[in-house]
Design a protein around this motif. Structure first.
Motif, PDB file in Angstrom:
ATOM      1  N   THR A  68       0.842  -1.214   0.000  1.00 15.47           N
ATOM      2  CA  THR A  68       0.000   0.000   0.000  1.00 15.47           C
ATOM      3  C   THR A  68       0.864   1.246   0.000  1.00 15.47           C
ATOM      4  OG1 THR A  68      -1.748  -1.185   1.182  1.00 15.47           O
ATOM      5  CG2 THR A  68      -1.786   1.233   1.240  1.00 15.47           C
ATOM      6  N   GLN A  69       1.919   1.181   0.826  1.00 11.12           N
ATOM      7  CA  GLN A  69       2.838   2.332   0.843  1.00 11.12           C
ATOM      8  C   GLN A  69       3.523   2.521  -0.502  1.00 11.12           C
ATOM      9  OE1 GLN A  69       5.448   1.439   4.120  1.00 11.12           O
ATOM     10  NE2 GLN A  69       4.028   2.294   5.669  1.00 11.12           N
ATOM     11  N   ALA A  70       3.862   1.439  -1.131  1.00 17.02           N
ATOM     12  CA  ALA A  70       4.502   1.531  -2.456  1.00 17.02           C
ATOM     13  C   ALA A  70       3.543   2.125  -3.489  1.00 17.02           C
ATOM     14  CB  ALA A  70       4.978   0.157  -2.898  1.00 17.02           C
ATOM     15  N   ASP A  71       2.280   1.673  -3.379  1.00 15.27           N
ATOM     16  CA  ASP A  71       1.280   2.219  -4.308  1.00 15.27           C
ATOM     17  C   ASP A  71       1.091   3.711  -4.092  1.00 15.27           C
ATOM     18  OD1 ASP A  71       0.914  -0.231  -5.471  1.00 15.27           O
ATOM     19  OD2 ASP A  71      -0.858  -0.734  -4.263  1.00 15.27           O
ATOM     20  N   LEU A  72       1.032   4.080  -2.827  1.00 17.79           N
ATOM     21  CA  LEU A  72       0.882   5.517  -2.530  1.00 17.79           C
ATOM     22  C   LEU A  72       2.085   6.307  -3.033  1.00 17.79           C
ATOM     23  CD1 LEU A  72      -0.626   5.346   1.085  1.00 17.79           C
ATOM     24  CD2 LEU A  72      -1.808   5.938  -1.042  1.00 17.79           C
ATOM     25  N   ALA A  73       3.257   5.731  -2.819  1.00 19.93           N
ATOM     26  CA  ALA A  73       4.473   6.412  -3.287  1.00 19.93           C
ATOM     27  C   ALA A  73       4.478   6.532  -4.811  1.00 19.93           C
ATOM     28  CB  ALA A  73       5.702   5.651  -2.800  1.00 19.93           C
ATOM     29  N   GLN A  74       4.004   5.448  -5.470  1.00 22.31           N
ATOM     30  CA  GLN A  74       3.959   5.484  -6.949  1.00 22.31           C
ATOM     31  C   GLN A  74       2.955   6.524  -7.442  1.00 22.31           C
ATOM     32  OE1 GLN A  74       2.885   1.754  -8.704  1.00 22.31           O
ATOM     33  NE2 GLN A  74       3.572   2.360 -10.760  1.00 22.31           N
ATOM     34  N   GLU A  75       1.804   6.532  -6.770  1.00 25.64           N
ATOM     35  CA  GLU A  75       0.795   7.522  -7.160  1.00 25.64           C
ATOM     36  C   GLU A  75       1.314   8.951  -6.955  1.00 25.64           C
ATOM     37  OE1 GLU A  75      -2.764   6.762  -5.060  1.00 25.64           O
ATOM     38  OE2 GLU A  75      -3.152   4.826  -6.025  1.00 25.64           O
ATOM     39  N   GLN A  76       2.016   9.168  -5.850  1.00 26.27           N
ATOM     40  CA  GLN A  76       2.577  10.497  -5.595  1.00 26.27           C
ATOM     41  C   GLN A  76       3.620  10.853  -6.646  1.00 26.27           C
ATOM     42  OE1 GLN A  76       1.538  12.574  -3.157  1.00 26.27           O
ATOM     43  NE2 GLN A  76       2.873  14.128  -4.118  1.00 26.27           N
ATOM     44  N   LEU A  77       4.425   9.792  -7.007  1.00 32.43           N
ATOM     45  CA  LEU A  77       5.442  10.026  -8.037  1.00 32.43           C
ATOM     46  C   LEU A  77       4.799  10.381  -9.367  1.00 32.43           C
ATOM     47  CD1 LEU A  77       8.386   9.988  -8.892  1.00 32.43           C
ATOM     48  CD2 LEU A  77       8.162   7.530  -9.319  1.00 32.43           C
ATOM     49  N   LEU A  78       3.738   9.661  -9.706  1.00 33.29           N
ATOM     50  CA  LEU A  78       3.051   9.957 -10.969  1.00 33.29           C
ATOM     51  C   LEU A  78       2.430  11.356 -10.948  1.00 33.29           C
ATOM     52  CD1 LEU A  78       1.293   6.514 -11.621  1.00 33.29           C
ATOM     53  CD2 LEU A  78       3.281   7.468 -12.810  1.00 33.29           C
ATOM     54  N   GLN A  79       1.856  11.688  -9.799  1.00 34.25           N
ATOM     55  CA  GLN A  79       1.260  13.028  -9.669  1.00 34.25           C
ATOM     56  C   GLN A  79       2.324  14.100  -9.779  1.00 34.25           C
ATOM     57  OE1 GLN A  79      -1.044  13.501  -6.097  1.00 34.25           O
ATOM     58  NE2 GLN A  79      -1.506  15.649  -6.518  1.00 34.25           N
ATOM     59  N   ASN A  80       3.456  13.842  -9.114  1.00 34.87           N
ATOM     60  CA  ASN A  80       4.552  14.818  -9.201  1.00 34.87           C
ATOM     61  C   ASN A  80       5.059  14.945 -10.629  1.00 34.87           C
ATOM     62  OD1 ASN A  80       4.355  15.235  -6.465  1.00 34.87           O
ATOM     63  ND2 ASN A  80       6.042  13.840  -5.931  1.00 34.87           N
ATOM     64  N   MET A  81       5.130  13.806 -11.310  1.00 32.73           N
ATOM     65  CA  MET A  81       5.578  13.841 -12.705  1.00 32.73           C
ATOM     66  C   MET A  81       4.595  14.620 -13.581  1.00 32.73           C
ATOM     67  SD  MET A  81       7.034   9.952 -13.212  1.00 32.73           S
ATOM     68  CE  MET A  81       7.376  10.263 -14.943  1.00 32.73           C
ATOM     69  N   GLU A  82       3.290  14.478 -13.316  1.00 26.67           N
ATOM     70  CA  GLU A  82       2.284  15.207 -14.096  1.00 26.67           C
ATOM     71  C   GLU A  82       2.366  16.709 -13.827  1.00 26.67           C
ATOM     72  OE1 GLU A  82      -0.650  15.726 -16.871  1.00 26.67           O
ATOM     73  OE2 GLU A  82       0.453  13.883 -16.367  1.00 26.67           O
ATOM     74  N   GLU A  83       2.532  17.009 -12.529  1.00 28.97           N
ATOM     75  CA  GLU A  83       2.669  18.427 -12.177  1.00 28.97           C
ATOM     76  C   GLU A  83       3.929  19.028 -12.789  1.00 28.97           C
ATOM     77  OE1 GLU A  83       2.577  18.585  -7.967  1.00 28.97           O
ATOM     78  OE2 GLU A  83       0.409  18.238  -7.802  1.00 28.97           O
ATOM     79  N   LEU A  84       4.992  18.255 -12.784  1.00 29.27           N
ATOM     80  CA  LEU A  84       6.238  18.736 -13.391  1.00 29.27           C
ATOM     81  C   LEU A  84       6.074  18.940 -14.887  1.00 29.27           C
ATOM     82  CD1 LEU A  84       9.194  19.421 -12.907  1.00 29.27           C
ATOM     83  CD2 LEU A  84       9.763  17.017 -13.300  1.00 29.27           C
ATOM     84  N   LYS A  85       5.341  18.018 -15.501  1.00 31.77           N
ATOM     85  CA  LYS A  85       5.073  18.148 -16.936  1.00 31.77           C
ATOM     86  C   LYS A  85       4.274  19.414 -17.226  1.00 31.77           C
ATOM     87  CE  LYS A  85       3.041  15.582 -20.793  1.00 31.77           C
ATOM     88  NZ  LYS A  85       2.323  14.336 -21.184  1.00 31.77           N
ATOM     89  N   GLN A  86       3.259  19.645 -16.385  1.00 28.12           N
ATOM     90  CA  GLN A  86       2.451  20.861 -16.556  1.00 28.12           C
ATOM     91  C   GLN A  86       3.285  22.116 -16.316  1.00 28.12           C
ATOM     92  OE1 GLN A  86      -0.874  20.461 -13.933  1.00 28.12           O
ATOM     93  NE2 GLN A  86      -1.844  18.788 -15.107  1.00 28.12           N
ATOM     94  N   THR A  87       4.168  22.024 -15.346  1.00 24.09           N
ATOM     95  CA  THR A  87       5.042  23.176 -15.050  1.00 24.09           C
ATOM     96  C   THR A  87       5.950  23.468 -16.226  1.00 24.09           C
ATOM     97  OG1 THR A  87       4.998  22.661 -12.682  1.00 24.09           O
ATOM     98  CG2 THR A  87       6.782  24.075 -13.482  1.00 24.09           C
ATOM     99  N   TYR A  88       6.519  22.368 -16.798  1.00 16.75           N
ATOM    100  CA  TYR A  88       7.375  22.559 -17.973  1.00 16.75           C
ATOM    101  C   TYR A  88       6.587  23.167 -19.141  1.00 16.75           C
ATOM    102  CZ  TYR A  88      11.514  20.199 -16.126  1.00 16.75           C
ATOM    103  OH  TYR A  88      12.621  19.882 -15.400  1.00 16.75           O
ATOM    104  N   ALA A  89       5.359  22.712 -19.315  1.00 16.69           N
ATOM    105  CA  ALA A  89       4.530  23.241 -20.407  1.00 16.69           C
ATOM    106  C   ALA A  89       4.207  24.719 -20.185  1.00 16.69           C
ATOM    107  CB  ALA A  89       3.242  22.421 -20.521  1.00 16.69           C
TER     108      ALA A  89
END
Length: 656
Positions: A68-89
């Motif tokens: 569960t912790q790994a899933d949460l960490a992965q979801e946070q990582l994906l969210q951070n990656m999406e936010e970073l992508k939006q920031t870059y855009a």
């Protein structure tokens, strides 16, 4: 994938439990339990199962939590990656927008300033650096209010939202000089920061153009003096001020000045010298005025002067006298030394008018009166001058209607040959027969017709009517005789004069040899070259030519020989002076005509003594009241039909 990940803890726990069961089973089967130890073995067996079961549950829970912790960490990582992508855009968009701003700002002459919400300058383009005179490091970091000129309106007030509406204000350059600008502001977002884009346009050139246009609109281009528009504005202000100071009896004086005989200078020396003279006169006039007085060029050779504070008439007289004195000094223009005089008319507020129009009008009336009195003087406006001016205006209006109503008639005065006493010619004289029955002589309306240009259609009517009448008399069998017609100054200088004369002769059928055209000596001398050319063309048509009022002008013998003329007419003023000094002048003119092989005719002969004198000195022809007054066409025709003629006896003439 999500289902597999969710079942992974169970499978792991199940495998662990299975392995434990197998291990317990195998381990237990390998042991050879003794009979006495069966109870103990059984207890160990149950204990092992309990251990496996508990550890399996614990393992499951631990695996579940870790996953569960790994899933949460992965979801946070994906969210951070999406936010970073939006920031870059977004950063790419901001960079693109910033690049557009930079390209736009660097390729325009307008000033671009990026401000924060407090007015601090964050960025400025090259145009801003050039306009304000600051270096980039100096400009960035300043507050927009530091660029305002003292007393100027801010382009952005406190707590005021940016607006695209343009406003005019004044900024200050680094050297402290004012910079007029037109400013608009726009709100924008860059890097999640609210910024204000301030666009300013340098209005220096436009303001200079507006000032130049305003100056040109209110000043004379030649002399630099105020023109009529600016003069009228200042006169209106002076009158308003005088009304407010009514108790102090303040007067306002208007002086209208016209240069005497300026046209002669312009025509003889050229327009370049004429322009230089106007400029020199304007400088002298400015030097003659008091501080606060205004001088303007009214147009042509006219200047108008405003004296806003005059306590009495003497103040205006002092200025007028000073002007006449300074203009009396010679003007040196290139290689020419020129002398001029001026005529000045003066009107005063409130006696001569209470508004600009009436004061200028009355000053003009007074100026014309000064010219009539011999020029080179000043005259105040009076009520009698106004009456005369109004009468003149009324006469002018009637004159215009007279052309339409055909109120003009021709009278004919015979010209007598001194040798035979016969009528050898007649002069057509214009009369104005008004509707009320009054008949006006030319001297009462011809000057007005000359000034207004009405003399041109009137003169053409005279020539056509005279030629028509002359041809009619010939067709009726009357003895042919020369018909003399006067040409006015303006008519003589019409470009179509020769064509007009030719057309009228063709229309009426009158042979050119029976037509004599007369011009005065002053007209002939106005432009000698032009006069010679026109007279030659008329002469080639077969028309006879005469110089009228000879002796009143300033023609020289050299010029007189160049004119292709046939006759000299002695002015009646000299004929009237026969017996005094005029007799010598008449004698000289007769001798001059004889030496030039010209005919000479004396006009205005009224006494027998004059006739005898002219006969004695061999004058060729005469006309005047002694022989006949000017007659209407019908009476002149009757005289010719009756065969009346004049018998010339020794030293006196009698009518037979």
């Amino acid at each position: 994938m999500l289902k597999i990940r969710n079942s992974l803890p169970f499978k792991l726990s199940f495998a662990y439990a299975l392995a434990g069961i197998i291990w317990i089973t195998v381990f237990t089967s390998l042991r050879i339990p003794r009979l006495e130890q069966q109870k103990i073995a059984y207890f160990d067996y149950l204990h092992s199962w309990l251990f496996v079961l508990v550890s399996t549950v614990i393992l499951y829970l631990i695996a579940k939590r870790r996953l569960t912790q790994a899933d949460l960490a992965q979801e946070q990582l994906l969210q951070n990656m999406e936010e970073l992508k939006q920031t870059y855009a977004k950063l790419a968009q901001d960079r693109a927008r910033l690049l557009q701003y930079r390209l736009l700002s660097e390729n325009t002459r307008d000033i671009f300033l990026f401000l924060d919400v407090n007015g601090k300058i964050l960025e400025g383009n090259t145009a801003a650096l050039q306009a304000y005179g600051y270096d980039y490091e100096e400009l960035v970091g300043m507050n927009i209010e530091e660029l305002l000129f003292p007393g100027a309106n801010a382009c952005l007030g406190k707590n005021e939202q940016p607006t695209a509406e343009t406003r005019e204000t004044i900024h200050r350059r680094k050297d402290g000089t004012p910079l007029p600008v037109e400013v608009s502001s726009h709100s924008t977002i860059l890097n999640d920061q609210q910024l204000i884009l301030c666009i300013a346009r340098d209005l220096t050139e436009r303001k200079q153009a507006e000032e130049a246009f305003s100056y040109q609109s209110h000043h004379d281009f030649l002399t630099g003096l105020p023109n009529r528009i600016l003069f009228n504005d200042r006169l209106t202000q002076a009158l308003a001020q005088a009304r407010r100071r009514k108790r102090k009896r303040q007067k306002v004086a208007v002086l209208l000045l016209d240069m005497d005989r300026f046209k002669l200078i312009n025509d003889s020396l050229g327009h370049t010298i004429g322009d230089k003279l106007l400029h020199a006169v304007s400088r002298r006039l400015k030097g003659s005025l008091r501080e606060g007085d205004t001088i303007a060029r009214q147009g042509g050779d006219e200047f108008i002067i405003l004296l806003p504070e005059v306590s009495q008439e003497k103040d205006a007289v002092i200025v007028a006298q000073k002007i006449l004195e300074v203009l009396a000094e010679p003007f040196t223009l290139d290689t020419h030394e020129v002398y001029i005089t001026a005529s000045i008319g003066i009107s005063l507020y409130p006696g001569d008018g209470d508004n600009s129009e009436s004061l200028i009008k009355h000053a003009d009336t007074a100026m014309n009166h000064a010219k009539k009195l011999g020029r080179n003087n000043y005259q105040f406006f009076t009520a009698s001058l106004n009456i005369a001016a109004n009468e003149r205006l009324t006469l002018e209006n009637k004159l215009r209607k007279a052309i339409e109503r055909e109120e003009f008639v021709l009278y004919y005065q015979p010209q007598i040959c001194l040798n035979t006493g016969k009528v050898i010619g007649t002069e057509a004289l214009l009369r104005w027969q008004q509707p009320d029955g009054n008949v006006l002589a030319p001297g009462q309306f011809i000057p007005i017709a000359e000034e207004t240009g009405l003399i041109v259609p009137i003169g053409e009517w005279v020539l056509r009517t005279a030629c028509t009448q002359g041809k009619a008399w010939q067709m009726q069998g009357l003895p042919p005789h020369r018909l003399a017609v006067n040409l006015s100054a303006r008519q003589f200088h019409q470009p179509n004069l020769v064509a007009m004369v030719s057309d009228i002769l063709g229309e009426t059928g009158l042979d050119p040899c029976w037509l004599t055209l007369e011009i005065t000596e002053s007209i002939a001398m106005d432009d000698v070259k032009y006069t010679v050319e026109i007279l030659k063309e008329l002469k080639q048509m077969g028309i006879r030519l005469a110089i009228d009022d000879f002796g009143t002008g300033f023609s020289s013998l050299i010029y007189l020989k160049r004119f292709p003329i046939d006759t000299l007419k002695i002015d009646k003023a000299f004929v009237g002076d026969i017996g005094t000094e005029g007799g010598e002048i008449v004698t000289s003119i007769i001798l001059l005509a004889q030496n030039l092989n010209l005919k000479v005719i004396a006009e205005g002969v009224e006494t027998r003594e004059q006739c005898a004198f002219l006969q004695q000195h061999r004058c060729d022809e005469m006309q005047g009241y002694l022989f006949s007054r000017p007659l209407p066409a019908a009476k002149f025709e009757l005289m010719m039909r009756e065969g009346k003629h004049f018998r010339v006896e020794e030293q006196l003439t009698l009518f037979s």
